[in-house]
Design a protein around this motif. Sequence first.
Motif, short mmCIF file in Angstrom:
data_model
loop_
_atom_site.label_atom_id
_atom_site.label_comp_id
_atom_site.label_asym_id
_atom_site.label_seq_id
_atom_site.Cartn_x
_atom_site.Cartn_y
_atom_site.Cartn_z
N ARG A 114 0.83 -1.21 0.00
CA ARG A 114 0.00 0.00 0.00
C ARG A 114 0.87 1.26 0.00
N ILE A 197 2.62 -2.52 -14.88
CA ILE A 197 2.46 -1.86 -13.58
C ILE A 197 3.75 -1.13 -13.20
N GLU A 201 1.73 2.49 -13.36
CA GLU A 201 0.71 1.85 -12.52
C GLU A 201 -0.65 2.51 -12.67
N THR A 202 -0.66 3.81 -12.78
CA THR A 202 -1.94 4.53 -12.90
C THR A 202 -2.69 4.12 -14.16
N GLU A 205 -4.22 0.65 -13.77
CA GLU A 205 -5.43 0.70 -12.97
C GLU A 205 -6.60 1.22 -13.79
N TYR A 209 -6.93 -3.36 -14.65
CA TYR A 209 -6.11 -4.44 -14.08
C TYR A 209 -6.15 -4.38 -12.55
N PRO A 210 -6.25 -5.55 -11.89
CA PRO A 210 -6.21 -5.58 -10.41
C PRO A 210 -4.77 -5.41 -9.93
N VAL A 211 -4.29 -4.20 -9.94
CA VAL A 211 -2.87 -3.92 -9.69
C VAL A 211 -2.41 -4.46 -8.33
N TYR A 212 -3.18 -4.16 -7.30
CA TYR A 212 -2.79 -4.57 -5.94
C TYR A 212 -2.69 -6.09 -5.85
#
Length: 317
Positions: A114, A197, A201-202, A205, A209-212
């Motif tokens: 996070r 990513i 990354e932005t 998202e 895409y489920p980045v986390y």
Amino acid sequence: MSRTLPASAAARWLPWALLGLLALLPVVGAEMGLDYYVGFVRRMLIVMIAATGLNFILGYGGMAALGHAGFIGVGAYTVVALVDAGASSAWAAWGAAVLVSGAFAALIGAVTLRTRGVYFLMITLAFAQMLYYLAVSLSAYGGDDGYGLYSPLELGFGRTTGDAAVFFWVVLALAALVFAFASRAAVSRFGHALMGIRDNETRMEAMGYPVYRLKLVAFTGAGALAGLAGALLASHNNFVSPATMHWTESATLLVMVVLGGLGRRWGAVLGVAVWLALSEVLKLYTEYWHWPLGLMLIAVVFVAPRGLAGLFERRKA
């Protein structure tokens, strides 16, 4: 504008051919009295397993973790706990080490992922140091003095990890499987998503895409591989110490990966081989062996900014 050409056939099969030749090392070593070098190469292969996982999350995922040695220690102490409880199967102990290290990586990753950038690096370092001090406080397993494994683990068919040749072949086979899996994952949709990513990354998202989740899966997998390396290292040394988990070990592993080449297929393997081999040679001539390695790193930064593996890439305009 330049683009990277596909690797030649020789570049594809040569590393695997070298791994195949390594299978002959225990036989040659027994004939020529090179038992020490058999053990040295076995240790090198174990470190390569951990470095391959770190290269995947750092080189392909852009996750600069400075606590990877913590998961190596978790895997090693899982073996210690099982042996202390009376377990004798190497496969059960190593499998448990992978699962426990993966679980720790998932829990730590759920928090650390996070954060971004230097905050991610510092929080992974903090968690690794927490694991280190936890190991120091485990008086039942030797505390700061470490824990000795006096009985070799059973491999089956009457063989144990005390059989140097058989244990070498087992480690070699596991390393080859890890290298093959990492190579396949790097060119899969999962690997390409991780690279996306890493680059933006932005945008990933925004594309849905489920980045986390993707980053967490990669982080957990890398932690599990580090746990496997730790379990193998415990059987290799017949000893486990909290020093294995210190942040300096994580930093050294990070340097090896950068030296070999971030995000390069064989970058981690090459970096570990060069670093450990040069360390071993330099120790024969001077107790100040760190400074020549430091000079080499400076030279690599200027001469091969993509790492040693990048020198073998063919490019054309």
